[in-house]
Write a protein that holds these residues in place. Structure first.
Motif, PDB file in Angstrom:
ATOM      1  N   ILE A 157       0.824  -1.214   0.000  1.00  0.00           N
ATOM      2  CA  ILE A 157       0.000   0.000   0.000  1.00  0.00           C
ATOM      3  C   ILE A 157       0.856   1.261   0.000  1.00  0.00           C
ATOM      4  CG2 ILE A 157      -0.205   0.152   2.520  1.00  0.00           C
ATOM      5  CD1 ILE A 157      -3.166   0.948   2.075  1.00  0.00           C
ATOM      6  N   ARG A 158       2.088   1.160   0.487  1.00  0.00           N
ATOM      7  CA  ARG A 158       2.989   2.318   0.494  1.00  0.00           C
ATOM      8  C   ARG A 158       3.663   2.537  -0.861  1.00  0.00           C
ATOM      9  NH1 ARG A 158       3.280  -0.590   5.022  1.00  0.00           N
ATOM     10  NH2 ARG A 158       3.073   0.442   7.045  1.00  0.00           N
ATOM     11  N   GLY A 159       3.458   1.607  -1.785  1.00  0.00           N
ATOM     12  CA  GLY A 159       4.117   1.683  -3.081  1.00  0.00           C
ATOM     13  C   GLY A 159       3.211   1.284  -4.221  1.00  0.00           C
ATOM     14  N   MET A 160       3.533   0.165  -4.869  1.00  0.00           N
ATOM     15  CA  MET A 160       2.852  -0.246  -6.097  1.00  0.00           C
ATOM     16  C   MET A 160       1.346  -0.413  -5.933  1.00  0.00           C
ATOM     17  SD  MET A 160       3.616  -3.669  -8.346  1.00  0.00           S
ATOM     18  CE  MET A 160       3.003  -4.755  -7.033  1.00  0.00           C
ATOM     19  N   VAL A 161       0.915  -1.132  -4.918  1.00  0.00           N
ATOM     20  CA  VAL A 161      -0.516  -1.369  -4.722  1.00  0.00           C
ATOM     21  C   VAL A 161      -1.237  -0.063  -4.386  1.00  0.00           C
ATOM     22  CG1 VAL A 161      -2.228  -2.544  -3.293  1.00  0.00           C
ATOM     23  CG2 VAL A 161      -0.214  -3.786  -4.083  1.00  0.00           C
ATOM     24  N   GLY A 162      -0.607   0.781  -3.587  1.00  0.00           N
ATOM     25  CA  GLY A 162      -1.193   2.084  -3.296  1.00  0.00           C
ATOM     26  C   GLY A 162      -1.360   2.921  -4.546  1.00  0.00           C
ATOM     27  N   GLY A 163      -0.340   2.910  -5.410  1.00  0.00           N
ATOM     28  CA  GLY A 163      -0.435   3.647  -6.663  1.00  0.00           C
ATOM     29  C   GLY A 163      -1.525   3.121  -7.560  1.00  0.00           C
ATOM     30  N   GLN A 164      -1.676   1.809  -7.584  1.00  0.00           N
ATOM     31  CA  GLN A 164      -2.752   1.209  -8.380  1.00  0.00           C
ATOM     32  C   GLN A 164      -4.118   1.636  -7.854  1.00  0.00           C
ATOM     33  OE1 GLN A 164      -3.847   0.114 -11.248  1.00  0.00           O
ATOM     34  NE2 GLN A 164      -2.764  -1.834 -11.296  1.00  0.00           N
ATOM     35  N   ALA A 165      -4.238   1.711  -6.537  1.00  0.00           N
ATOM     36  CA  ALA A 165      -5.503   2.153  -5.943  1.00  0.00           C
ATOM     37  C   ALA A 165      -5.829   3.591  -6.344  1.00  0.00           C
ATOM     38  CB  ALA A 165      -5.433   2.030  -4.418  1.00  0.00           C
ATOM     39  N   ILE A 166      -4.821   4.454  -6.315  1.00  0.00           N
ATOM     40  CA  ILE A 166      -5.029   5.846  -6.733  1.00  0.00           C
ATOM     41  C   ILE A 166      -5.493   5.895  -8.183  1.00  0.00           C
ATOM     42  CG2 ILE A 166      -3.861   8.041  -7.199  1.00  0.00           C
ATOM     43  CD1 ILE A 166      -1.986   7.390  -4.845  1.00  0.00           C
ATOM     44  N   ASP A 167      -4.847   5.105  -9.035  1.00  0.00           N
ATOM     45  CA  ASP A 167      -5.178   5.081 -10.454  1.00  0.00           C
ATOM     46  C   ASP A 167      -6.613   4.607 -10.685  1.00  0.00           C
ATOM     47  OD1 ASP A 167      -4.636   5.489 -13.118  1.00  0.00           O
ATOM     48  OD2 ASP A 167      -3.646   3.572 -13.414  1.00  0.00           O
ATOM     49  N   LEU A 168      -7.011   3.555  -9.975  1.00  0.00           N
ATOM     50  CA  LEU A 168      -8.352   2.997 -10.151  1.00  0.00           C
ATOM     51  C   LEU A 168      -9.441   3.970  -9.716  1.00  0.00           C
ATOM     52  CD1 LEU A 168      -7.797  -0.671  -8.912  1.00  0.00           C
ATOM     53  CD2 LEU A 168      -8.347   0.031 -11.253  1.00  0.00           C
ATOM     54  N   ARG A 169      -9.191   4.704  -8.655  1.00  0.00           N
ATOM     55  CA  ARG A 169     -10.216   5.593  -8.113  1.00  0.00           C
ATOM     56  C   ARG A 169     -10.195   6.989  -8.731  1.00  0.00           C
ATOM     57  NH1 ARG A 169     -12.551   1.753  -7.088  1.00  0.00           N
ATOM     58  NH2 ARG A 169     -13.217   0.932  -5.053  1.00  0.00           N
ATOM     59  N   ALA A 170      -9.199   7.254  -9.568  1.00  0.00           N
ATOM     60  CA  ALA A 170      -9.104   8.580 -10.181  1.00  0.00           C
ATOM     61  C   ALA A 170     -10.197   8.813 -11.215  1.00  0.00           C
ATOM     62  CB  ALA A 170      -7.734   8.769 -10.814  1.00  0.00           C
ATOM     63  N   ASP A 172     -12.208   9.665 -14.291  1.00  0.00           N
ATOM     64  CA  ASP A 172     -11.956  10.588 -15.399  1.00  0.00           C
ATOM     65  C   ASP A 172     -11.341  11.906 -14.943  1.00  0.00           C
ATOM     66  OD1 ASP A 172     -13.009   8.733 -17.139  1.00  0.00           O
ATOM     67  OD2 ASP A 172     -15.034   9.572 -17.057  1.00  0.00           O
ATOM     68  N   LYS A 173     -10.871  11.937 -13.714  1.00  0.00           N
ATOM     69  CA  LYS A 173     -10.322  13.166 -13.163  1.00  0.00           C
ATOM     70  C   LYS A 173      -9.042  13.589 -13.884  1.00  0.00           C
ATOM     71  CE  LYS A 173      -8.139  14.940  -8.935  1.00  0.00           C
ATOM     72  NZ  LYS A 173      -7.660  14.576  -7.574  1.00  0.00           N
ATOM     73  N   GLN A 174      -8.936  14.859 -14.202  1.00  0.00           N
ATOM     74  CA  GLN A 174      -7.698  15.415 -14.742  1.00  0.00           C
ATOM     75  C   GLN A 174      -6.766  15.723 -13.580  1.00  0.00           C
ATOM     76  OE1 GLN A 174      -6.799  16.357 -18.257  1.00  0.00           O
ATOM     77  NE2 GLN A 174      -4.872  16.209 -17.134  1.00  0.00           N
ATOM     78  N   MET A 175      -5.619  15.073 -13.541  1.00  0.00           N
ATOM     79  CA  MET A 175      -4.692  15.247 -12.430  1.00  0.00           C
ATOM     80  C   MET A 175      -3.771  16.435 -12.664  1.00  0.00           C
ATOM     81  SD  MET A 175      -3.460  11.428 -11.344  1.00  0.00           S
ATOM     82  CE  MET A 175      -4.540  10.378 -10.354  1.00  0.00           C
ATOM     83  N   SER A 176      -3.257  16.988 -11.577  1.00  0.00           N
ATOM     84  CA  SER A 176      -2.193  17.987 -11.659  1.00  0.00           C
ATOM     85  C   SER A 176      -0.878  17.261 -11.882  1.00  0.00           C
ATOM     86  CB  SER A 176      -2.123  18.794 -10.366  1.00  0.00           C
ATOM     87  OG  SER A 176      -1.687  17.967  -9.295  1.00  0.00           O
ATOM     88  N   LEU A 177       0.170  18.008 -12.228  1.00  0.00           N
ATOM     89  CA  LEU A 177       1.492  17.407 -12.422  1.00  0.00           C
ATOM     90  C   LEU A 177       1.959  16.734 -11.141  1.00  0.00           C
ATOM     91  CD1 LEU A 177       4.031  16.953 -14.142  1.00  0.00           C
ATOM     92  CD2 LEU A 177       4.835  19.205 -13.391  1.00  0.00           C
ATOM     93  N   GLU A 178       1.718  17.365 -10.002  1.00  0.00           N
ATOM     94  CA  GLU A 178       2.148  16.792  -8.722  1.00  0.00           C
ATOM     95  C   GLU A 178       1.403  15.491  -8.429  1.00  0.00           C
ATOM     96  OE1 GLU A 178       1.232  19.944  -9.219  1.00  0.00           O
ATOM     97  OE2 GLU A 178       3.227  20.867  -9.100  1.00  0.00           O
ATOM     98  N   GLU A 179       0.112  15.475  -8.712  1.00  0.00           N
ATOM     99  CA  GLU A 179      -0.685  14.267  -8.459  1.00  0.00           C
ATOM    100  C   GLU A 179      -0.258  13.123  -9.369  1.00  0.00           C
ATOM    101  OE1 GLU A 179      -4.968  16.100  -6.953  1.00  0.00           O
ATOM    102  OE2 GLU A 179      -4.513  16.044  -9.102  1.00  0.00           O
ATOM    103  N   LEU A 180      -0.035  13.438 -10.633  1.00  0.00           N
ATOM    104  CA  LEU A 180       0.361  12.392 -11.574  1.00  0.00           C
ATOM    105  C   LEU A 180       1.747  11.852 -11.250  1.00  0.00           C
ATOM    106  CD1 LEU A 180      -0.600  10.860 -14.087  1.00  0.00           C
ATOM    107  CD2 LEU A 180       0.574  12.572 -15.483  1.00  0.00           C
ATOM    108  N   THR A 181       2.652  12.737 -10.874  1.00  0.00           N
ATOM    109  CA  THR A 181       3.994  12.305 -10.484  1.00  0.00           C
ATOM    110  C   THR A 181       3.929  11.406  -9.254  1.00  0.00           C
ATOM    111  OG1 THR A 181       4.994  14.320 -11.388  1.00  0.00           O
ATOM    112  CG2 THR A 181       6.277  13.102  -9.761  1.00  0.00           C
TER     113      THR A 181
END
Length: 289
Positions: A157-170, A172-181
């Motif tokens: 959850i602190r890495g790969m799985v957490g990032g996948q969760a963010i991606d799944l729940r995003a 159609d949201k347009q992310m900021s550069l900071e959020e996408l990074t």
């Protein structure tokens, strides 16, 4: 011989070493008897030996070589990282995730073995990664604990799985550069970072060197994602949540140049003579596919 060809051959040799290690390990595992267990092993082998660039484990080997560590010492950890990467791909392909039918020119695991065994193959590869660490670094209990902490943090959850969760729940949201990074530092960058960091720890690097190499790994992971977005620019739906969608194509190319430069600077804090690692940065910055 042309330098690029020589470097390609050097990297290919390390890729082959990883391939041989992973296949032998999974084929030779002592397992309980039964046809279901045998089928599960086949499912694991199917995905774990299905080609791929072996970027993460090769990266581990190259970092280990900076400090004179032999491949036999680094390969178990490198293979553990690759097993976790493979498990993530099996699960990503499932119908409940990306629902992909093909990977690397072959049917995905669940298309061959069913969704149930694909799920179990991923679970088994994830677990076996930590068995590899326990079996091969057991001569140093501190090292086993350190590597386990690093790898579980990068994979969970602190890495790969957490990032996948963010991606799944995003959505159609347009992310900021900071959020996408942030998303990509977790989803794809964490395993690349730990491939570097863990190898440096095993090889006996100093704390300051480990910190610089950690930043090198983070930068390299981000740079690969940025380069992917440049290559994918213009594909249907690609710009919704991409660096080119935020910065534009030319802005993203500039961002890639900046990230690559800072990544190289971190590497040079550790070694001014690391041609294979330098090549990975320049290759990514200039790749066409």
């Amino acid at each position: 011989m042309d330098l690029a060809i020589q470097i390609d051959q050097e990297i290919a040799a390390r890729t082959q070493a990883v391939n041989q290690f992973v296949e032998k390990y999974l084929s030779d595992m002592e397992l309980p008897a039964g046809s279901a267990i045998s089928e599960l092993r086949k499912s694991m082998l199917y995905s774990a030996t299905n080609g791929g660039k072996r970027f993460r484990p090769v990266l581990s080997m190259l970092v280990g070589e900076l400090f004179g560590a032999g491949k036999e010492r680094i390969l178990p950890f490198a293979a553990a990282v690759e097993m976790i990467h493979t498990y993530s791909l099996i699960h990503d392909d499932l119908p409940c995730m990306d629902n992909d039918d093909m990977r690397r020119g072959k049917p995905t695991n669940h298309k061959v073995f069913g969704e149930d065994f694909a799920l179990l193959a991923g679970d088994a590869l994830l677990t076996e990664a930590f068995m590899l660490i326990a079996e091969n670094y057991g001569d140093n209990s501190f090292l086993v604990g350190h590597l386990t902490r690093l790898l579980s943090s990068a994979a969970g959850i602190r890495g790969m799985v957490g990032g996948q969760a963010i991606d799944l729940r995003a959505g159609d949201k347009q992310m900021s550069l900071e959020e996408l990074t942030h998303l990509h530092r977790l989803k794809t960058g964490a395993l690349i970072r730990v491939a570097v960091e863990g190898a440096a720890v095993i090889a006996g690097a100093k704390p300051t060197e480990i910190e610089s190499l950690k930043k090198f790994g983070e930068g390299l992971g981000l740079a690969f994602q940025v380069a992917d977005d440049v290559l994918d620019h213009g594909e249907k739906g690609q710009d919704l949540r991409s660096f080119t969608g935020i910065l534009g194509l030319e802005g993203t190319k500039t961002y890639l140049k900046d990230v690559s430069a800072s990544t190289l600077a971190e590497l040079h804090k550790v070694s001014a003579d690391a041609p294979l690692l330098e090549y990975l940065i320049s290759f990514n910055q200039n790749r066409q596919v």
